[in-house]
Scaffold this motif. Structure first.
Motif, mmCIF file in Angstrom:
data_model
loop_
_atom_site.group_PDB
_atom_site.id
_atom_site.type_symbol
_atom_site.label_atom_id
_atom_site.label_comp_id
_atom_site.label_asym_id
_atom_site.label_seq_id
_atom_site.Cartn_x
_atom_site.Cartn_y
_atom_site.Cartn_z
ATOM 1 N N UNK A 59 0.778 -1.416 0.038
ATOM 2 C CA UNK A 59 0.210 0.168 0.096
ATOM 3 C C UNK A 59 0.607 1.158 0.012
ATOM 4 N N UNK A 60 2.341 0.991 0.804
ATOM 5 C CA UNK A 60 2.815 2.290 0.812
ATOM 6 C C UNK A 60 3.867 2.784 0.268
ATOM 7 N N UNK A 61 4.439 1.433 -0.457
ATOM 8 C CA UNK A 61 5.100 1.915 -1.269
ATOM 9 C C UNK A 61 5.706 1.465 -2.545
ATOM 10 N N UNK A 62 5.030 0.460 -3.385
ATOM 11 C CA UNK A 62 4.537 -0.067 -4.468
ATOM 12 C C UNK A 62 3.139 0.274 -5.100
ATOM 13 N N UNK A 63 2.180 0.134 -4.532
ATOM 14 C CA UNK A 63 1.082 0.226 -5.191
ATOM 15 C C UNK A 63 0.432 1.754 -5.118
ATOM 16 N N UNK A 64 0.884 1.669 -3.973
ATOM 17 C CA UNK A 64 -0.236 3.125 -3.270
ATOM 18 C C UNK A 64 0.749 4.293 -3.965
ATOM 19 N N UNK A 65 1.740 4.867 -3.993
ATOM 20 C CA UNK A 65 2.532 5.718 -4.968
ATOM 21 C C UNK A 65 2.537 6.130 -6.295
ATOM 22 N N UNK A 66 2.345 5.043 -6.252
ATOM 23 C CA UNK A 66 2.010 4.835 -7.889
ATOM 24 C C UNK A 66 0.985 5.932 -8.356
ATOM 25 N N UNK A 67 -0.687 5.049 -7.837
ATOM 26 C CA UNK A 67 -1.893 5.643 -8.082
ATOM 27 C C UNK A 67 -2.305 6.859 -7.500
ATOM 28 N N UNK A 68 -1.066 7.712 -6.516
ATOM 29 C CA UNK A 68 -1.207 9.071 -5.870
ATOM 30 C C UNK A 68 -0.158 10.279 -7.175
ATOM 31 N N UNK A 69 0.637 9.004 -8.161
ATOM 32 C CA UNK A 69 0.743 9.985 -8.730
ATOM 33 C C UNK A 69 -0.233 9.737 -9.502
ATOM 34 N N UNK A 70 -0.168 9.135 -10.194
ATOM 35 C CA UNK A 70 -1.350 9.194 -10.950
ATOM 36 C C UNK A 70 -2.705 10.085 -10.845
ATOM 37 N N UNK A 71 -3.421 9.720 -9.975
ATOM 38 C CA UNK A 71 -3.961 11.401 -9.549
ATOM 39 C C UNK A 71 -3.223 12.970 -9.821
ATOM 40 N N UNK A 72 -2.244 12.612 -9.303
ATOM 41 C CA UNK A 72 -1.161 14.353 -9.233
ATOM 42 C C UNK A 72 -0.907 14.488 -10.196
ATOM 43 N N UNK A 73 -0.892 13.901 -11.688
ATOM 44 C CA UNK A 73 -0.393 14.046 -12.933
ATOM 45 C C UNK A 73 -1.805 14.066 -13.552
ATOM 46 N N UNK A 74 -2.914 14.497 -13.089
ATOM 47 C CA UNK A 74 -4.109 14.736 -13.577
ATOM 48 C C UNK A 74 -4.201 16.355 -13.367
ATOM 49 N N UNK A 75 -3.209 16.726 -12.533
ATOM 50 C CA UNK A 75 -3.989 18.476 -12.194
ATOM 51 C C UNK A 75 -3.504 18.747 -13.094
ATOM 52 N N UNK A 76 -3.001 20.081 -12.879
ATOM 53 C CA UNK A 76 -2.428 21.042 -14.350
ATOM 54 C C UNK A 76 -1.449 20.784 -14.204
ATOM 55 N N UNK A 77 -0.450 21.281 -12.767
ATOM 56 C CA UNK A 77 0.613 21.484 -12.658
ATOM 57 C C UNK A 77 1.287 20.449 -12.548
#
Length: 330
Positions: free
Chosen positions: A47-65
């Motif tokens: 949750x905190x090192x393999x799968x979680x960070x990837x999908x957190x970045x996936x959500x952040x990547x949808x932001x304009x910044x």
């Protein structure tokens, strides 16, 4: 970076395997008495090192910044998220196992190595998807270009046929004009890559009826089709046979013009033979030293786009043989 539901599931499983493969080897070496540790440690790492960070970045990547940053800056952000995940892994393990040690240096090294690796793999996959999409769009554009080149050529030749009838037989010219309208409507509407063979044969017969109105008894047409072949069950590229038929009508000088159209199943291909009683193709055409006629060239390119072939040879006249893989036609 956008993935569909199936891709999200596959990516999550792959990220899980990235942890399970090395972890399982360690578990086998220290299997005795470590089951409680494994049960607690497994979900924390996933949750905190393999799968979680990837999908957190996936959500952040949808932001304009984040989406506006270059790939190197995005990669750096991903590594930072991985480091934060490694830090949380250490904290949670210390709460469960006070003697657990995951030093800052190990956290940083793991974040950089795994972060760069996972981010690079994701970018390579996205690059692959872009290449596939570009190839598809390029193929569709090429297909539409060939279709648009075919229609004016076909229209020009058909109008010549009507022009020959309009004074001698106005009523027949009117009938032919309506049939031409049917063909043009078909050619304009069928901008897709495949149509039912049944529809394609219908439009060929309509076109031949236009030519027979001009040639009368000087055009003899023989249709041969495998009895086992049901045209409603197969599909072919639109306007596949018409240019070849038109080529016969235009170039054969013998009278009467004899046109033999054969359609058969020849596993693994669906085969079309267009044969006439003319003098055949010139040697320069057969050897491809000379460019084929406009219609032949278009058909050859369109057939190639769907994995088929167009062969030209002489056998009592000119023969055009189209072979389409059956698995593409069903």
């Amino acid at each position: 970076m956008t993935f569909n539901r199936k891709e999200k599931l596959v990516i999550s499983l792959l990220l899980g395997f990235l942890y399970l493969i090395p972890a399982s080897l360690e578990w086998l070496q220290h299997a005795d008495g470590h089951l409680p540790i494994i049960v607690v440690s497994l979900p924390i790492w996933l949750v905190f090192f393999y799968i979680g960070p990837f999908w957190l970045f996936y959500l952040l990547q949808k932001t304009t910044f984040v989406s506006g940053l270059n790939v190197f800056m995005q990669g750096a952000i991903y590594v930072v998220i991985m480091y934060a995940g490694a830090y949380l892994v250490d904290i949670l393990h210390l709460l469960a196992f006070p003697h657990y040690r995951f030093s800052v240096a190990e956290q940083l090294a793991s974040a950089i190595l795994w972060g760069v690796f996972i981010f690079s793999m994701a970018q390579m996959y996205l690059l692959y998807l872009r290449l596939v999409l570009e190839q598809k769009l390029r193929k569709e554009t090429q297909w539409l270009n060939l279709t648009n080149r075919l229609n004016p050529h076909f229209l020009f030749n058909s109008l010549n046929t009507i022009s020959a009838l309009i004074y001698a037989s106005p009523q027949k010219a009117d009938e032919v004009l309506h049939k031409l309208a049917d063909i043009l409507r078909y050619s304009v509407e069928q901008q897709k890559q495949w149509v039912a063979l049944e529809d394609e044969l219908t439009i060929c017969r309509t076109y031949l009826s236009i030519e027979q109105a001009r040639f009368t008894d000087s055009l003899i047409i023989n249709w041969q089709m495998d009895k086992a072949l049901n045209p409603a069950l197969y599909k072919v590229p639109p306007m596949l046979l018409q240019p070849l038929i038109e080529n016969v009508v235009k170039h054969v000088k013998n009278r009467p013009v004899v046109l033999n159209i054969t359609i058969r199943l020849d596993d693994p291909n669906l085969v079309f033979l267009i044969q006439d009683n003319g003098k055949g193709f010139a040697e320069s055409v057969l050897s491809e030293k000379k460019q084929n006629g406009h219609g032949l060239d278009i058909v050859k390119k369109r057939v190639a786009l769907v994995g088929g072939t167009l062969a030209l040879y002489n056998q009592g006249g000119a023969v055009c043989k189209i072979s389409l893989p059956i698995h593409h036609c069903v």
